[in-house]
Write an enzyme that holds these catalytic residues in place. Structure first.
Site, short mmCIF file in Angstrom:
data_model
loop_
_atom_site.label_atom_id
_atom_site.label_comp_id
_atom_site.label_asym_id
_atom_site.label_seq_id
_atom_site.Cartn_x
_atom_site.Cartn_y
_atom_site.Cartn_z
N CYS A 84 44.87 4.98 70.90
CA CYS A 84 45.40 5.75 69.97
C CYS A 84 45.23 5.65 68.62
O CYS A 84 44.08 5.51 68.11
CB CYS A 84 46.85 6.30 70.28
N HIS A 187 46.03 7.73 75.85
CA HIS A 187 46.80 6.59 76.34
C HIS A 187 46.69 6.21 77.64
O HIS A 187 47.20 6.81 78.68
CB HIS A 187 48.39 7.12 76.17
N GLU A 189 48.02 3.82 79.09
CA GLU A 189 49.28 3.40 79.80
C GLU A 189 50.11 4.59 80.29
O GLU A 189 51.06 4.50 81.01
CB GLU A 189 50.06 2.38 78.92
#
Lengths: 206, 277
Positions: A84, A187, A189
């Site tokens: 990001c 992202h 994650e």
């Protein structure tokens, strides 16, 4: 020997979710708050996460003594992943903070999305891997979906640095690469299975 | 192309998920982590946890729930309900929430939006608005006047206002016009608006399309529509006619009437761009 991963903490963003993802993969990841002597050189891979503003982030990286060590780390050919804002910091400069100099590891600039679009670009969007893309995409079928949340996008100077593209008003670089330095605008994650696969590939393949 | 999002909402009380029509006939339905995993498996795009606990002890429990959820699911989630100030925001984000949603506290002190956005980033600040239709474009009650000392000046309902902002879980009218307040929240740094129709919440009659469209078209930030989902077609309407960026629903998912995947399949076959893999 197990891979040692360091997550760079510069006081911005949700680092724990990045670490949680590595933990779920059985990979230990340390969060490091200050560069200190040669601390980061004891790690095999660096993660530069982050949300927030370009200017604040560079200021904080500088204050914590990270800028030179990060550049040296990648200069030695070791792998780094920017996520990001962390990806945007890899470039030379950003429209978000015109007076700030970025890390300049990958040539290019960061631009703001057109004001005609809803901003931030928030939610799930498709990433198309470009054909030359390599091991980071192992076992991943293109296009795949990931979770985005950003108002600025990277425009690398060299087309060859773009390894993944996404459509939001324009086609922008959602994944970039130069040598062993990678950037993901989304992202991983927060992108369920696909994101976890990408992080695993970064650790085991790149 | 950016996908439209489907967001299940879970009410949490004292660390446990409770289901049922909101605030009525609550039954303990278990562990938030299990619910979150189940929705992740259904390809929900995000989750919202609404803390309906009143007590201080219960609020500390919420931070623990957030930590557990963050360890176990790999998708974005928002936590809302009873956030009173910047410290609550900090605690929940630190525990692992990706976003927090602020409702009453934002109306009482709009600077909380700008302060939270400045410290933690716009993307993690969701402003939740409970909207209720005005009658004939005019407020019948007078409570709004009493609330004029609230610092949200310049957003007051006018004879043209179609919806008014309510706070305290829908119990208190504020005298604020919904569209004007949403614009102000955006200007102060909200990253997203979670817009609930009080008129339709719990009815299963469908989302308030006019409300959603009015707010969504006035803003540059994404709008999550909430309140009223009962049929698959309601999701189609709120995306196509209501211009929502995301749709939130609670009971229709909790009772297993529909799965997130099922709704998405229907939306996709009707030309809405959704994530199915």
């Amino acid at each position: 020997m197990p891979v040692k991963v360091a997550i760079i903490d510069y006081g911005m963003g949700n680092l724990y979710s990045v670490r949680n993802t590595f933990v779920s993969l059985g990979i230990s990841a340390d969060i490091i708050e200050k560069a200190g002597d040669d601390k980061i050189f004891s790690y095999d891979k660096l993660i530069l996460p982050g949300v927030g503003a370009f200017g604040d982030a560079m200021k904080e990286l500088k204050k914590r003594g990270f800028i030179i060590p990060i550049k040296d780390f990648v200069g030695l050919g070791r792998p780094l992943l920017g996520i990001c804002l962390g990806m945007q910091l890899l470039l030379d400069k950003s429209e978000e903070s015109r007076s700030t100099v970025g890390l300049g590891i990958i040539q290019g600039v960061v631009k703001k999305f057109s004001s005609r679009l809803k901003c931030p670009h928030m939610g799930w969007n498709a990433i198309e891997a470009r054909s030359r893309a390599g091991s980071i995409f192992k076992n991943i079928k293109s296009p795949f979906f990931a979770y985005f949340c950003h108002s600025y996008y990277a425009r690398p100077a060299k087309r060859s640095a773009v390894i993944g593209e996404t459509e939001y008003g324009i086609r922008f670089a959602s994944m970039i690469q130069a040598g062993r330095v990678y950037g993901m605008q989304f992202h991983p994650e927060k992108s369920q299975e696909m994101g976890i696969k990408l992080l695993r590939n970064f650790i085991t393949q790149c | 192309m950016l996908c439209k999002r489907i967001i299940p909402c879970l009410d949490v009380k004292d660390g446990r998920v409770v289901k049922g029509v909101r605030f009525l006939k609550l039954k303990d339905a278990g562990d938030p982590v299990e619910w979150a995993k189940a929705y992740e498996a259904q390809k929900a795009d995000e989750l919202v946890f609404l803390d309906i606990t009143a007590s201080y002890e219960g609020r500390k429990t919420m931070a623990r729930v957030v930590r557990e959820v963050a360890k176990n699911i790999f998708m974005p989630f928002t936590v809302g309900g009873g956030i009173a100030g910047i410290e609550d925001v900090r605690v929940l984000l630190k525990a692992g929430a990706d976003k927090v949603s602020i409702n009453t506290a934002a109306v009482k002190d709009p600077h909380l939006i700008s302060e939270a956005a400045r410290r933690f980033g716009n993307q993690c600040i969701v402003v939740a608005i409970d909207a209720k239709r005005t009658e004939d474009g005019r407020r019948k009650t007078e409570d709004g006047k009493n609330n004029r000392n609230l610092s949200s000046a310049l957003c007051h309902v006018t004879p043209e206002s179609k919806w008014e902002v309510y706070i305290h879980g829908g119990r208190t009218a504020t005298g604020l016009d919904v569209v004007a307040w949403a614009k102000k929240a955006q200007r102060l740094g909200a990253g997203e608006i979670l817009l609930t129709s009080m008129d339709l919440d719990g009815t299963k009659d469908g989302y308030d399309i006019a409300l959603t469209a009015a707010v969504s078209k006035s803003l540059k930030i994404p709008v999550i529509a909430s309140g009223g989902a009962g049929l698959k077609a309601h999701f189609l309407d709120v995306f196509k006619k209501g211009h929502a960026d995301a749709a939130l629903a609670a009971s229709i998912f909790h009772y297993g009437e529909f799965t997130v995947a099922g709704i998405k399949k229907y939306l996709k076959s009707n030309g809405v761009n959704v994530r199915t893999s």
